[in-house]
Design an enzyme around this catalytic site. Structure first.
Site, PDB file in Angstrom:
ATOM      1  N   HIS C 122      28.310-102.993 132.892  1.00  0.00           N
ATOM      2  CA  HIS C 122      29.377-102.308 132.165  1.00  0.00           C
ATOM      3  C   HIS C 122      29.380-102.867 130.739  1.00  0.00           C
ATOM      4  O   HIS C 122      29.050-104.031 130.532  1.00  0.00           O
ATOM      5  CB  HIS C 122      30.700-102.634 132.882  1.00  0.00           C
ATOM      6  CG  HIS C 122      31.890-101.863 132.397  1.00  0.00           C
ATOM      7  ND1 HIS C 122      32.561-102.181 131.244  1.00  0.00           N
ATOM      8  CD2 HIS C 122      32.547-100.786 132.924  1.00  0.00           C
ATOM      9  CE1 HIS C 122      33.578-101.350 131.090  1.00  0.00           C
ATOM     10  NE2 HIS C 122      33.580-100.494 132.092  1.00  0.00           N
ATOM     11  N   GLN C 202      34.678-104.587 140.284  1.00  0.00           N
ATOM     12  CA  GLN C 202      34.571-103.619 141.376  1.00  0.00           C
ATOM     13  C   GLN C 202      34.345-104.268 142.742  1.00  0.00           C
ATOM     14  O   GLN C 202      34.125-103.562 143.730  1.00  0.00           O
ATOM     15  CB  GLN C 202      33.453-102.606 141.088  1.00  0.00           C
ATOM     16  CG  GLN C 202      33.651-101.778 139.832  1.00  0.00           C
ATOM     17  CD  GLN C 202      34.939-100.955 139.831  1.00  0.00           C
ATOM     18  OE1 GLN C 202      35.537-100.717 140.881  1.00  0.00           O
ATOM     19  NE2 GLN C 202      35.378-100.562 138.647  1.00  0.00           N
ATOM     20  N   LYS C 225      42.723-102.433 138.715  1.00  0.00           N
ATOM     21  CA  LYS C 225      41.744-101.812 139.604  1.00  0.00           C
ATOM     22  C   LYS C 225      41.977-102.232 141.060  1.00  0.00           C
ATOM     23  O   LYS C 225      41.156-101.935 141.938  1.00  0.00           O
ATOM     24  CB  LYS C 225      40.328-102.208 139.174  1.00  0.00           C
ATOM     25  CG  LYS C 225      39.917-101.632 137.819  1.00  0.00           C
ATOM     26  CD  LYS C 225      38.493-101.994 137.475  1.00  0.00           C
ATOM     27  CE  LYS C 225      38.163-101.746 136.020  1.00  0.00           C
ATOM     28  NZ  LYS C 225      37.972-100.325 135.676  1.00  0.00           N
ATOM     29  N   CYS C 362      31.019 -96.241 130.625  1.00  0.00           N
ATOM     30  CA  CYS C 362      30.851 -97.522 129.907  1.00  0.00           C
ATOM     31  C   CYS C 362      29.571 -98.220 130.350  1.00  0.00           C
ATOM     32  O   CYS C 362      29.553 -99.453 130.484  1.00  0.00           O
ATOM     33  CB  CYS C 362      32.045 -98.430 130.119  1.00  0.00           C
ATOM     34  SG  CYS C 362      33.555 -97.792 129.407  1.00  0.00           S
TER      35      CYS C 362
HETATM   36  C1  LIG Z   1      32.070-103.270 136.661  1.00  0.00           C
HETATM   37  C2  LIG Z   1      33.137-103.245 135.635  1.00  0.00           C
HETATM   38  N1  LIG Z   1      33.221-104.245 134.732  1.00  0.00           N
HETATM   39  C3  LIG Z   1      34.178-104.263 133.792  1.00  0.00           C
HETATM   40  C4  LIG Z   1      35.115-103.272 133.710  1.00  0.00           C
HETATM   41  C5  LIG Z   1      36.140-103.351 132.622  1.00  0.00           C
HETATM   42  O1  LIG Z   1      37.410-103.505 133.150  1.00  0.00           O
HETATM   43  P1  LIG Z   1      38.660-103.518 132.174  1.00  0.00           P
HETATM   44  O2  LIG Z   1      38.637-102.244 131.403  1.00  0.00           O
HETATM   45  O3  LIG Z   1      39.825-103.601 133.089  1.00  0.00           O
HETATM   46  O4  LIG Z   1      38.514-104.701 131.285  1.00  0.00           O
HETATM   47  C6  LIG Z   1      35.063-102.216 134.623  1.00  0.00           C
HETATM   48  C7  LIG Z   1      36.042-101.106 134.610  1.00  0.00           C
HETATM   49  O5  LIG Z   1      35.980-100.178 133.850  1.00  0.00           O
HETATM   50  C8  LIG Z   1      34.044-102.204 135.605  1.00  0.00           C
HETATM   51  O6  LIG Z   1      33.974-101.214 136.482  1.00  0.00           O
END
Ligand SMILES: Cc1ncc(COP(=O)(O)O)c(C=O)c1O
Ligand SMILES: Cc1ncc(COP(=O)(O)O)c(C=O)c1O
Lengths: 407, 151, 407, 151
Positions: C122, C202, C225, C362
């Site tokens: 991500h 996740q 999440k 992302c």
């Molecule tokens: C695997 C993973 N890492 C990081 C994130 C980033 O999470 P957040 O937007 O809550 O910082 C997400 C969610 O979008 C994700 O699915």
């Protein structure tokens, strides 16, 4: 005229008891209580429209995004920001100032450059500059606090030099209540080619604020100190300056194109909002602004002036009690009592349900300037009444009695 | 819960007339402690004699009535004890202050019973403990250095 | 066996309609819905015990501090962290990773040092490393994603060198659902003297996680999440490593002694929590953990396996639809349909109340690896039912019809 | 609100059989646009003749049916217009797409009326606008450079 008794009915917590006595909450400078409207707005968001913002091609995501971005517009209007693009959501004032210190500071500070702060800064507007100054070899200079608790505006000119890159100062002191002449100081800073950052954590909640009129480059405040929830704050910055800054945190939403080795960044304000933002918190802040707008910020200020004047007069009548800070001030009164340590005062008042803060108030350098290790501090907001001041005074008299028993 | 239980005469007397207040030159142990939550700041100075006994003890710093009086009473109690005895006593005190021990162990006329009221004010337990835990840390460091010197 | 129908009664939003159809929420990977228990816990906090944490010598402040610190213990237990001191509250996964990249990275990365990531990260676990690598002159290397959507663990050994300072990778991919062998990779990283960071955004919400068993040095995840509110996330770090790191943001609470020119810092975890934290958010996260604990994380995983197996089978039956990712996976299914762009799919499904995400999720580098510009993605959680999968499939057939009208 | 209003035959035809798709060598104007919210990416190429008229126009990139068909229709409509005429038309289109103008102005048989359905799908307005705003930015830059070259 603002009626605190009517307002109190909107704050469920104010009808609770502490140690068997009605709660008298006098620590709004640390964080304010929340009206039902704010709690309801957050709940409604989570129960009706909760989804992640931006990038969502479905109805819920669209509703959430609109609600989130509408709050940005509300914030912009509330502080008279010229456009939404200068309004960045942060966790709190502290993060907002760190954003400037790190993203702007790293790019703009060089060895020998100077930053002017004041002796009355909250640690939030001191430590971030210590950190970046050490890293970049910049030098911190400090405006003195005069004996009456105010700044000497003329001293700014003596400190400003062609090495000065930024002047950072608190709008309203969280210890003394001093209302600093930020507009005048901004003018002088700009004349010397420096940027100016204003810590508005204690001004935005308590009086009308117009960042355009102040003409500051950066302005920071916290939602939780203005009826909003914790976890949401704001950095306002002039869009042109924000645009030229490198990003602060990296992650989702703040990017445009991402390759394995390099990326390009999104437009402001989103460039500075990496990852999922505090959507629910922003919506709570929006409801808080609606609430304050309905009361009227002029009325808020007028009420606090009344309460503060009464408190100042009553406290000064107590023998052995010293009040710090100037006559004209925000709704905060710090004091010391001969023979009683602030923490003991707070404990004794707590027995009467009176909640005040004791300590250094995240302003250790100011404590040294005042020649104390800590102060007791009572602070006021729209829900405080004149009769609560009387409870405070009675309870303070009890402190004296307790400590008078033994000599 | 009454205020008199917390701010009894013994506490107030030690607060207003602290015993063994001030610094010490060339102490065997010097240990500084902070109470993050309220900014109390204390330094304990100890002289340890050749038999491992506390022959002198003083404290300096600033803090509330609870932390100052607790420090004052502690200095009186610790003088003459061996470091082992001191450590044992400190751990008993800590237990009592955090509600895991019983102040009646001390006996009715023991001045330290005056700290019993603190157990009903959870926010103030750290104040009452500060001097004791600071001394404890100092003793540990003293031992550590001792051992280090020996090897 | 987990009964999603019973669980759904705890989520008010799930009884709403979208475009006149019952909401079928299939975007829990972006953010989950919130049960009443979480919303109630936050409300109760604000209505009963709201005050700023730490430093307060009065009852309300004590209650707030206890509630906040209890949540820290809950989090530690939930991920099997050996102590509370390694649990730092952040805004989200993104901030948690930036904290490591900036505080740990600036202190430990030097020119020529290497960081190993994967092609399936991500942006949250990519951009922060791009930023600090550029600043420190470090080099990024990438584990490839194989055609079946998994990593080749053996490749780690070929990339690891004595210049490798950190391996950072996602535990469960938010696009492919791939469950990476993080424990095995941690072992290899440690054998080579490198640190390992796991992005658990996740995994923690969807399966039992034990950071001690994985033996990772850093672990990041987001409250929103996993049934919690937005604005709260967690960085877990091994206390010894955290202890040795310089601070991240400066301000209140993270300090010990503050002089005008220098300061000393507080103990972990508070050293990394500058300013007023998201107290209400932390309490909401605590309630979310209680909810998940009551359901049982093993049950959560088993339910998602059932739903995902059904979805995979049904989607693969649709002609012209391609599913990405491996057989064994978390509850997320990304797919493409011949002739229909993911955004058009999402819009058409939205008309049926079916909320899926479309885009790069992302993860632009992974999109390039998959040779697509975007995918459509359906993801599942405890409140999704098998009949919702049927609604999804019917709606996807409609997409085909729409696009078949013209050739 | 019916899907046919959004995905009508004209839209689908332009999506599946895009006109003027592809790159152009040595264009007078080359402008790239992104739709942050969904990742659409488009590049518009324009050849401007000596009279300031659009003598050639093409587009490349990728995106959804709405953004691609909108781009395809735009290229057909823009050819032959002066830059001033193009700008004026773009601003009319933008108004219509964001609900501030009336598609009936275009006349019943105008292909661009097919974009009318977008106004009922607020999430897709940006898709439909992308090609138009990208061309607009390109024209502005072309003028700016023109001026810059003159001084
Ligand atoms: C695997 C993973 N890492 C990081 C994130 C980033 O999470 P957040 O937007 O809550 O910082 C997400 C969610 O979008 C994700 O699915
Ligand atoms: C003047 C001032 N600045 C900054 C802060 C820090 O605010 P926060 O903790 O919300 O970041 C405060 C509040 O404590 C304050 O009073």
């Amino acid at each position: 005229m603002l009626d605190p008794h009517r307002i109190r009915t909107d704050f469920p917590i104010l009808s609770r008891e502490v140690n068997g006595k009605p709660l008298v909450y006098l620590d709004s400078t640390a964080t304010t209580q929340k009206p039902t409207a704010v709690l309801e707005a957050m709940r409604k968001y989570y129960e009706r429209s909760n989804a992640n913002v931006h990038r969502g091609a479905y109805t819920l995501a669209q509703e959430a995004t609109e609600a989130y971005e509408e709050t940005r517009s509300k914030v912009a209007r509330f502080i008279h920001a010229p456009s939404d693009s200068g309004v960045i959501f942060t966790r709190n004032t502290t993060e907002a100032i760190n954003l400037v210190a790190q993203a702007w500071g790293r790019a703009n500070l060089h060895a020998g450059d100077e930053i002017i702060l004041t002796e009355m800064e909250h640690h939030s507007n001191l430590i971030p500059w210590q950190m970046v100054a050490r890293e970049r070899g910049a030098v911190l200079k400090f405006l003195h606090v005069m004996d009456d608790g105010t700044l000497d505006v003329g001293e700014v000119d003596t400190l400003l030099s062609d090495r000065t890159k930024l002047v950072g100062l608190v709008h309203v002191s969280n210890v003394l209540g001093t209302i600093n002449p930020v507009k005048e100081i901004a003018k002088r800073a700009h004349a010397a080619g420096a940027r100016i950052l204003v810590d508005g954590a204690q001004s935005v909640p308590h009086m009308p604020v117009d960042v355009k009129d102040i003409d500051c480059d950066f302005f920071a405040f916290s939602g939780h100190k203005m009826l909003g929830p914790t976890g949401i704050g704001v950095l306002y910055g002039k869009p042109k300056i924000l645009d030229a800054m490198p990003p602060f945190l990296g992650g989702g939403e703040m990017i445009r194109e991402v390759q394995l080795d390099w990326s390009t960044y999104n437009d402001i304000p989103w460039k500075f909002e990496a990852g999922t933002p505090n959507i629910g918190g922003a919506i709570g802040l929006g409801a808080a602004i609606d609430y304050l707008d309905a009361v009227g910020m002029g009325e808020v200020r007028a009420h606090e002036e009344r309460i503060t004047a009464k408190a100042l007069a009553a406290l000064r009548d107590i023998e052995g009690l010293e009040v710090f800070g100037p006559e004209v001030r925000g709704g905060v009164v710090s004091f010391a009592m001969r023979g009683a340590h602030p923490h003991d005062i707070a404990t004794i008042l707590d027995q009467d349900g009176v909640e005040i803060r004791a300590g250094h108030h995240c302003a250790q350098p100011l404590m040294r300037r005042l020649n104390v290790v800590a102060t007791a501090r009572a602070s006021f907001y729209i829900y405080n009444t004149e009769s609560e001041i009387e409870v405070l005074v009675e309870s303070l008299k009890k402190v004296k009695e307790v400590f008078a028993r033994v000599s | 819960m009454s205020l008199d239980e917390l701010y009894g005469e013994i506490i107030l007397d030690h607060y207003k007339n602290p015993r063994n207040a001030g610094e010490m030159e060339d102490p065997s142990i010097k240990s500084q402690g902070f109470n993050q939550s309220c900014g109390d700041d204390i330094t304990i100075f100890v002289r340890v004699d050749e038999n491992g006994r506390i022959s002198g003890i003083r404290f300096s710093g600033h803090g509330c009535a609870i932390s100052q009086s607790s420090a004052s009473m502690m200095t009186e109690r610790m003088r003459g004890k061996t470091l082992e005895e001191a450590e044992e006593f400190i751990s008993r005190m800590r237990k009592m202050l955090t509600g895991g021990g019983d102040f009646s162990e001390l006996g009715e006329y023991d001045e330290l019973s005056a700290l019993r009221g603190v157990t009903k004010f959870p926010m103030r337990v750290k104040c009452a403990s500060l001097a004791w835990t600071t001394l404890e840390t100092g003793i540990e460091e003293f031992r550590g250095e001792g051992r280090a010197n020996r090897t």
